[in-house]
Design an enzyme around this catalytic site. Structure first.
Site, PDB file in Angstrom:
ATOM      1  CE1 TYR A 198      -4.054   2.019   0.329  1.00  0.00           C
ATOM      2  CE2 TYR A 198      -2.543   3.477   1.498  1.00  0.00           C
ATOM      3  CZ  TYR A 198      -3.740   3.270   0.854  1.00  0.00           C
ATOM      4  OH  TYR A 198      -4.629   4.296   0.706  1.00  0.00           O
ATOM      5  CG  PHE A 224      -7.223  17.663 -24.557  1.00  0.00           C
ATOM      6  CD1 PHE A 224      -7.328  17.131 -25.827  1.00  0.00           C
ATOM      7  CD2 PHE A 224      -7.560  16.872 -23.471  1.00  0.00           C
ATOM      8  CE1 PHE A 224      -7.771  15.821 -26.025  1.00  0.00           C
ATOM      9  CE2 PHE A 224      -7.990  15.552 -23.664  1.00  0.00           C
ATOM     10  CZ  PHE A 224      -8.094  15.030 -24.935  1.00  0.00           C
ATOM     11  CB  THR A 225     -12.048  17.391 -24.274  1.00  0.00           C
ATOM     12  OG1 THR A 225     -11.129  16.299 -24.153  1.00  0.00           O
ATOM     13  CG2 THR A 225     -12.397  17.587 -25.748  1.00  0.00           C
ATOM     14  CG  ASP A 271      -1.341  17.905 -21.799  1.00  0.00           C
ATOM     15  OD1 ASP A 271      -0.721  16.815 -21.769  1.00  0.00           O
ATOM     16  OD2 ASP A 271      -2.559  17.983 -22.048  1.00  0.00           O
ATOM     17  CE  LYS A 303      -3.964  10.287 -24.349  1.00  0.00           C
ATOM     18  NZ  LYS A 303      -4.742  10.368 -23.118  1.00  0.00           N
ATOM     19  NE  ARG A 348     -11.714  14.851 -30.077  1.00  0.00           N
ATOM     20  CZ  ARG A 348     -11.574  14.517 -28.783  1.00  0.00           C
ATOM     21  NH1 ARG A 348     -10.392  14.252 -28.275  1.00  0.00           N
ATOM     22  NH2 ARG A 348     -12.613  14.451 -28.004  1.00  0.00           N
ATOM     23  CG  PHE A 357     -16.222  14.153 -26.712  1.00  0.00           C
ATOM     24  CD1 PHE A 357     -16.069  15.316 -25.968  1.00  0.00           C
ATOM     25  CD2 PHE A 357     -15.349  13.105 -26.497  1.00  0.00           C
ATOM     26  CE1 PHE A 357     -15.057  15.426 -25.027  1.00  0.00           C
ATOM     27  CE2 PHE A 357     -14.328  13.209 -25.555  1.00  0.00           C
ATOM     28  CZ  PHE A 357     -14.187  14.372 -24.816  1.00  0.00           C
TER      29      PHE A 357
HETATM   30  N1  F0G Z   1      -4.070  15.875 -22.423  1.00  0.00           N
HETATM   31  C1  F0G Z   1      -4.060  15.435 -23.692  1.00  0.00           C
HETATM   32  C2  F0G Z   1      -3.297  16.204 -24.708  1.00  0.00           C
HETATM   33  C3  F0G Z   1      -4.751  14.278 -24.045  1.00  0.00           C
HETATM   34  O1  F0G Z   1      -4.721  13.848 -25.310  1.00  0.00           O
HETATM   35  C4  F0G Z   1      -5.484  13.576 -23.048  1.00  0.00           C
HETATM   36  C5  F0G Z   1      -6.256  12.391 -23.397  1.00  0.00           C
HETATM   37  C6  F0G Z   1      -5.459  14.070 -21.743  1.00  0.00           C
HETATM   38  C7  F0G Z   1      -4.749  15.211 -21.470  1.00  0.00           C
HETATM   39  C8  F0G Z   1      -6.242  13.393 -20.634  1.00  0.00           C
HETATM   40  O2  F0G Z   1      -5.605  12.244 -20.228  1.00  0.00           O
HETATM   41  O3  F0G Z   1      -7.224  10.447 -20.864  1.00  0.00           O
HETATM   42  O4  F0G Z   1      -5.300   9.984 -19.362  1.00  0.00           O
HETATM   43  O5  F0G Z   1      -7.207  11.312 -18.546  1.00  0.00           O
HETATM   44  N2  F0G Z   1      -6.585  12.111 -24.571  1.00  0.00           N
HETATM   45  C9  F0G Z   1      -7.293  10.930 -25.026  1.00  0.00           C
HETATM   46  C10 F0G Z   1      -7.454  11.007 -26.508  1.00  0.00           C
HETATM   47  C11 F0G Z   1      -8.556  10.627 -24.301  1.00  0.00           C
HETATM   48  O6  F0G Z   1      -8.107  10.116 -27.067  1.00  0.00           O
HETATM   49  O7  F0G Z   1      -6.906  11.917 -27.143  1.00  0.00           O
HETATM   50  P1  F0G Z   1      -6.398  10.926 -19.723  1.00  0.00           P
END
Ligand code: F0G
Length: 456
Positions: free
Chosen positions: A71, A123-124, A214, A257, A381, A448
Site C-alpha cells: 500500500y 483540450f477537452t 501537458d 500515450k 473532433r 462527445f
Molecule cells: N491531455 C491530452 C493532450 C490528451 O490527449 C489527453 C487524453 C489528456 C490530457 C487526458 O488524459 O485520458 O489519461 O485522462 N486524450 C485521449 C485522446 C482521451 O483520445 O486523445 P487521460
C-alpha cells in the site's frame, strides 16, 4: 533511400475480425451513431484513440511481474520517480490514475474563481477542469493552427502577442499559469518549436507566471523538433525531451500515450510547496502519494515505458507509421490536416462534407460512415467535442471539424494502414450521398463521450 521497418517483431497476437455490413449497421444504430458507444468486438481496426491502446514490450510485461503491491512505499514508485527525474527532469512527482487526475489537481490547486488560463489550443478534459476550478481558458495558439491546410511546421506555437495582450489586459495576478501542450492534440498532433517555447519562457519570466506542460505526447513533439528545427538535426530525442521539460515548471501526464502503458499518469512539479499540497490532495481523490490509483505493476511498466518512449528507433517508427497513412491519403486526394501530425491523421470533415452545416455534425457523421464501410473506428473532433459555452449555453463552433484516425503504438501493421486508406477513399467517393446527424441525447460534461445521435 532504402526502406526501413518496425524496430520489433511480434511475439503475441490478438485475433480481430470484420463483422458483416448488416451487423455494422445494427451496431452503429444501437450506439446512437457515436463510435464511443460501440462494443470493441464489433470493430475491425480500432483507431478511436492512441490512449491506453498501445502494445507493451516484453520488458514491460516482465516488469508487470515485479509489481510490489504494498500500500505504501512500493519499490515500483521509486523506479517511476527515478525514470521521471532522469528522462523528464522534474523534481517531484505525484502519481495519478491517468492524465485527468493530474489535471484535476493542478487546476484546483492553482486556479481561483475569475482567473484566466491561456493555452496553445484547448483540450477537452484540460479545459473542463480549468472551468470547474473557476477559470476561463483562453486560446493563444497561432492562427495558422486553426487552418487545416496551412503547412506551418510548428502549428502548436504560441502567438506571443496574444499572450502578452492577455496578461496586460487581465493582469498577471489573474493568470495562475500558462498551459503549454506538446504535440497539440486538437490541432491535429502539431508540435511547438523549441525557439517558441523559449520565448514563452522569457515572456512568462518577465511577469512571473509559471508554465504547466501537458506532456502527454512530448517525445512525439521532440521528434518533430529533430526533423524540422535548425540546430537539432543531430540532437538525440532524449535530450530534446529534457530540454522541453526544463523550460517549464511542472507537468501533467497521461502516460497512456507516449509512455506506452494501458493506464497511468502523474503530476510533476519543481515547486516544493505546491508539491506538498498536491501530495496531500492526491490522498483525497486518487490514492496514497506513492501509488495514486496505479497498481505497483502499473508503475513498473510505466517506468520502463518512459525509457522506451524516447528511443530513437521507436519514435521514428511510431511517427513514421502515422506519416505513411497520411501521405497515402494525401495522394488519394482526401482533405486532411497538414502537415500530418504525430499520433493520427485528421480528416477535414468540413471540406469532405461541405453540404453539411456544422449543426448537422459533419465529423460525427463521417466517423459513423467510416465505421459502416469497413469497421474502422475513429473519433469526432469537431463541434461535438467542443461542447457548449458555459456562459451562453450555445454550441462552440470550432474552425476545425475533424475526424481523427488515431494510431495506437506498436499495434497495427503497414497492411492495416493500407486497408484504412482504402476505406477512407471509398467513403470519400460516396461523400455527396452522406446525410447529417442531430443530437438525440446530450450529457452535461464532455458530451462527445456519451451523446447519442439520430439521422436527420
Ligand atoms: N491531455 C491530452 C493532450 C490528451 O490527449 C489527453 C487524453 C489528456 C490530457 C487526458 O488524459 O485520458 O489519461 O485522462 N486524450 C485521449 C485522446 C482521451 O483520445 O486523445 P487521460
Amino acid at each position: 533511400d532504402r526502406s526501413w521497418a518496425e524496430p520489433y517483431k511480434i511475439k503475441m497476437v490478438e485475433p480481430v475480425q470484420m463483422i458483416s455490413r448488416e451487423e455494422r449497421e445494427r451496431a452503429i444504430e444501437e450506439a446512437g451513431y457515436n463510435t464511443f458507444l460501440l462494443r470493441s468486438r464489433d470493430v475491425y481496426i480500432d483507431l478511436l484513440t492512441d490512449s491506453g491502446t498501445s502494445a507493451m514490450s516484453d520488458r514491460q510485461w516482465a516488469g508487470m511481474m515485479m509489481g510490489d503491491e504494498a500500500y505504501a512505499g512500493s519499490e515500483n514508485f521509486y523506479h517511476l520517480e527515478e525514470a521521471i527525474q532522469k528522462y523528464y527532469g522534474y523534481e517531484h512527482i505525484v502519481p495519478t490514475h491517468q492524465g485527468r487526475g493530474a489535471e484535476h489537481m493542478i487546476s484546483q490547486l492553482m486556479i481561483d474563481e475569475g482567473d484566466f488560463v491561456p493555452g496553445n489550443m484547448y483540450f477537452t478534459t484540460t479545459k473542463l477542469h480549468q472551468e470547474l476550478a473557476g477559470g476561463t481558458f483562453v486560446d493563444v495558439i497561432i492562427d495558422e493552427a486553426h487552418d487545416p491546410e496551412n503547412e506551418h511546421p510548428f502549428k502548436a506555437n504560441v502567438d506571443l502577442n496574444k499572450l502578452e495582450d492577455l496578461i496586460k489586459e487581465k493582469g498577471a495576478e489573474k493568470i495562475p499559469y500558462v498551459s503549454i501542450a506538446t504535440s497539440v492534440n486538437m490541432a491535429g498532433g502539431q508540435p511547438i518549436s523549441m525557439d517558441n517555447l523559449k520565448k514563452v519562457r522569457e515572456l512568462t519570466n518577465k511577469y512571473d507566471i509559471p508554465i504547466i506542460h501537458d506532456m502527454t505526447r512530448v517525445a512525439e513533439n521532440a521528434y518533430f523538433i529533430k526533423q524540422r528545427e535548425e540546430g537539432y538535426e543531430d540532437t538525440p530525442v532524449k535530450e530534446i525531451v529534457r530540454e522541453i521539460c526544463s523550460l517549464t515548471d511542472g507537468a501533467t501526464m497521461s502516460a497512456k500515450k507516449d509512455a506506452l502503458v494501458n493506464i497511468g499518469g502523474f503530476l510533476a512539479l519543481d515547486d516544493e510547496e505546491l508539491f506538498k499540497k498536491a501530495q496531500n490532495m492526491v490522498v483525497v481523490y486518487e490514492g496514497l502519494h506513492t501509488y495514486g490509483g496505479m497498481a505497483g505493476r502499473d508503475m513498473e511498466a510505466l517506468a520502463i515505458g518512459i525509457t522506451e518512449s524516447v528511443d530513437e528507433d521507436h519514435i521514428r517508427a511510431r511517427v513514421g507509421q502515422v506519416q505513411y497513412l497520411g501521405e497515402k491519403l494525401i495522394d488519394m486526394g482526401v482533405p486532411v490536416v497538414r502537415p500530418i501530425g504525430s499520433h493520427g491523421v485528421f480528416l477535414n470533415a468540413k471540406k469532405i462534407l461541405p453540404h453539411l452545416s456544422q449543426d448537422e455534425l459533419p465529423a460525427q457523421t463521417l466517423a459513423a460512415e467510416l465505421y459502416l464501410d469497413a469497421g474502422i473506428r475513429s473519433m469526432e473532433r469537431g463541434v461535438v467535442s467542443a461542447g457548449r459555452n458555459p456562459e451562453t449555453g450555445e454550441h462552440n463552433y470550432p474552425d476545425l471539424e475533424l475526424v481523427r484516425l488515431t494510431i495506437p503504438r506498436r499495434v497495427y501493421t503497414q497492411a492495416h494502414m493500407d486497408v484504412v486508406a482504402e476505406s477512407v477513399e471509398a467513403v470519400y467517393q460516396q461523400r455527396e450521398d452522406i446525410t447529417g446527424l442531430a443530437f438525440d441525447y446530450e450529457p452535461e460534461y464532455l458530451r462527445f463521450f456519451q451523446s447519442r445521435f439520430k439521422k436527420r
